[in-house]
Design a protein around this motif. Structure first.
Motif, PDB file in Angstrom:
ATOM      1  N   UNK A   1       6.543  -4.263  -4.251  1.00 37.15           N
ATOM      2  CA  UNK A   1       6.722  -2.877  -4.694  1.00 37.15           C
ATOM      3  C   UNK A   1       5.638  -1.973  -4.110  1.00 37.15           C
ATOM      4  N   UNK A   2       4.407  -2.466  -4.102  1.00 42.10           N
ATOM      5  CA  UNK A   2       3.297  -1.678  -3.544  1.00 42.10           C
ATOM      6  C   UNK A   2       3.522  -1.396  -2.062  1.00 42.10           C
ATOM      7  N   UNK A   3       3.933  -2.398  -1.325  1.00 40.00           N
ATOM      8  CA  UNK A   3       4.193  -2.191   0.111  1.00 40.00           C
ATOM      9  C   UNK A   3       5.327  -1.199   0.310  1.00 40.00           C
ATOM     10  N   UNK A   4       6.363  -1.295  -0.510  1.00 41.53           N
ATOM     11  CA  UNK A   4       7.488  -0.366  -0.389  1.00 41.53           C
ATOM     12  C   UNK A   4       7.057   1.065  -0.685  1.00 41.53           C
ATOM     13  N   UNK A   5       6.098   1.216  -1.602  1.00 41.48           N
ATOM     14  CA  UNK A   5       5.594   2.550  -1.957  1.00 41.48           C
ATOM     15  C   UNK A   5       4.443   2.989  -1.052  1.00 41.48           C
ATOM     16  N   UNK A   6       4.016   2.086  -0.174  1.00 38.64           N
ATOM     17  CA  UNK A   6       2.896   2.344   0.741  1.00 38.64           C
ATOM     18  C   UNK A   6       1.602   2.657  -0.012  1.00 38.64           C
ATOM     19  N   UNK A   7       1.333   1.819  -1.022  1.00 39.93           N
ATOM     20  CA  UNK A   7       0.079   1.913  -1.788  1.00 39.93           C
ATOM     21  C   UNK A   7      -0.499   0.512  -1.912  1.00 39.93           C
ATOM     22  N   UNK A   8      -1.760   0.448  -2.300  1.00 35.21           N
ATOM     23  CA  UNK A   8      -2.376  -0.844  -2.580  1.00 35.21           C
ATOM     24  C   UNK A   8      -1.845  -1.348  -3.918  1.00 35.21           C
TER      25      UNK A   8
END
Length: 73
Positions: free
Chosen positions: A57-64
């Motif tokens: 989910x973090x990668x999909x949102x481009x966040x850590x």
């Protein structure tokens, strides 16, 4: 906003970040390689999300990944 149930806090944070990026649950699920129903359950605090899915989910949102759990502590 803090809540006693960490699943609800995580779900609220996920929804906030998703909406900030203008993504639907369906699009986020697609980007994270997860099912839309799963994303909806996570956002409602119905699912105890695994570490692997937090990372997806973090990668999909481009966040850590930490960005998704910072509101829990």
């Amino acid at each position: 906003m803090r809540t006693a149930d960490p699943r609800k806090a995580f779900g609220n944070r996920l929804r906030e970040l998703r909406l900030d990026r203008g993504l639907s649950q369906e699009k986020l699920a697609e980007l994270a390689d997860l099912h839309r129903n799963y994303v909806g359950g996570v956002e409602r605090g119905e699912r105890n999300v695994s570490l692997i899915n937090i990372v997806k989910l973090a990668h999909a949102l481009e966040v850590r990944p930490a960005k998704l759990i910072e509101s829990i502590a």
